[in-house]
Design an enzyme around this catalytic site. Structure first.
Site, PDB file in Angstrom:
ATOM      1  CB  SER A   1      -3.814  -1.344   6.490  1.00  0.00           C
ATOM      2  OG  SER A   1      -3.576  -2.627   5.931  1.00  0.00           O
TER       3      SER A   1
ATOM      4  CE1 TYR B   1      -6.412   0.235   1.740  1.00  0.00           C
ATOM      5  CE2 TYR B   1      -4.714  -1.313   2.424  1.00  0.00           C
ATOM      6  CZ  TYR B   1      -5.912  -0.676   2.652  1.00  0.00           C
ATOM      7  OH  TYR B   1      -6.603  -0.931   3.812  1.00  0.00           O
TER       8      TYR B   1
END
Length: 249
Positions: free
Chosen positions: A141, A155
């Protein structure tokens, strides 16, 4: 070279499903796994409608069951007569600010996004090393570039860890026929972010997955997609002060 036999984890929805559709259009055989088998069955029917000339295999998989990860990836290799590419895509985004009583959610994200990704990489690389060929792809990401606050804290940390681990694997096999790629998607519409109200530069799932598949096909070491603005974002984020990062997450 053409990677004919491709496995995608977390393929029942979101980016996994979107990538499967794009690869089906390209005539690739697919091994798809996820917890929700009924969705995989629906997706298999859709893919065979798109391209009846491909083979599609589906298997249930909870990536947090690490023994099952090895069993399923080995089974796909047997189904397809070998694997050309494995896309480690399964992940989640649960969590909250550290110290606010949500350790259970943060731990679940940490395990699924990193430890379970490690299991998928281990299982895939065992096969690739035996074949002396293959392409490992991890879906990280843009949040891997810097730390983030609130629900994004753990995350982002797991994605940074995944990016680092993938690079280590790449170094380990850099003088072999095995290729290793990290994809860093920006904001792409999917189930993982459907409850987020304000998301800058977000693109729809189809647009995002087309960009991801294009980057995967290039087999570069690392890609940020879609290119605009995320290829530039990674450089800005690395030097941005914490006050700026606080406004971005």
């Amino acid at each position: 070279m053409t990677r004919k036999n491709i496995v995608i984890t977390g393929a029942s929805s979101g980016l996994g499903k979107g990538m499967a559709i794009e690869f089906a259009k390209m005539g690739r055989n697919l091994g798809l796994c996820a917890r929700r088998v009924e969705r995989l069955e629906e997706l298999k029917a859709e893919l065979l409608t798109i391209n009846p000339n491909i083979d599609v295999f589906i298997r249930p998989l909870d990536v947090d069951d690490h023994a099952q990860v090895f069993e399923v990836i080995k089974a796909f290799a047997a189904d397809m007569g070998g694997l050309d590419r494995v896309i480690v895509n399964a992940g989640m985004g649960k969590g909250a600010s550290v110290g606010t009583g949500y350790f259970h959610a943060n731990k679940q994200t940490a395990v699924t996004n990193f430890v379970s990704a490690l299991a998928q990489c281990e299982a895939s690389m065992e096969i690739f090393r035996e074949q002396n060929a293959g392409h490992l792809v991890t879906i990280s990401s843009v949040s891997a570039v810097r730390g983030a606050r609130r629900a994004m804290t753990v995350y982002a940390a797991t994605k940074a860890a995944l990016t680092s681990m993938t690079e280590g694997i790449r170094i380990d096999v850099m003088n072999t026929p095995i290729k290793v790629t990290t994809i860093h998607p920006g904001f792409i519409q999917s189930e993982i972010n459907e409850k987020v109200k304000t998301v800058p530069f977000i693109v729809d799932t189809e647009t995002g997955c087309k960009a991801m598949v294009k980057a995967i096909e290039k087999e570069a070491n690392s890609s940020f997609v879609p290119t605009w603005p995320w290829a530039l974002f990674r450089y800005i984020a690395r030097i941005a002060p914490l006050s700026v990062l606080a406004k971005m997450s």
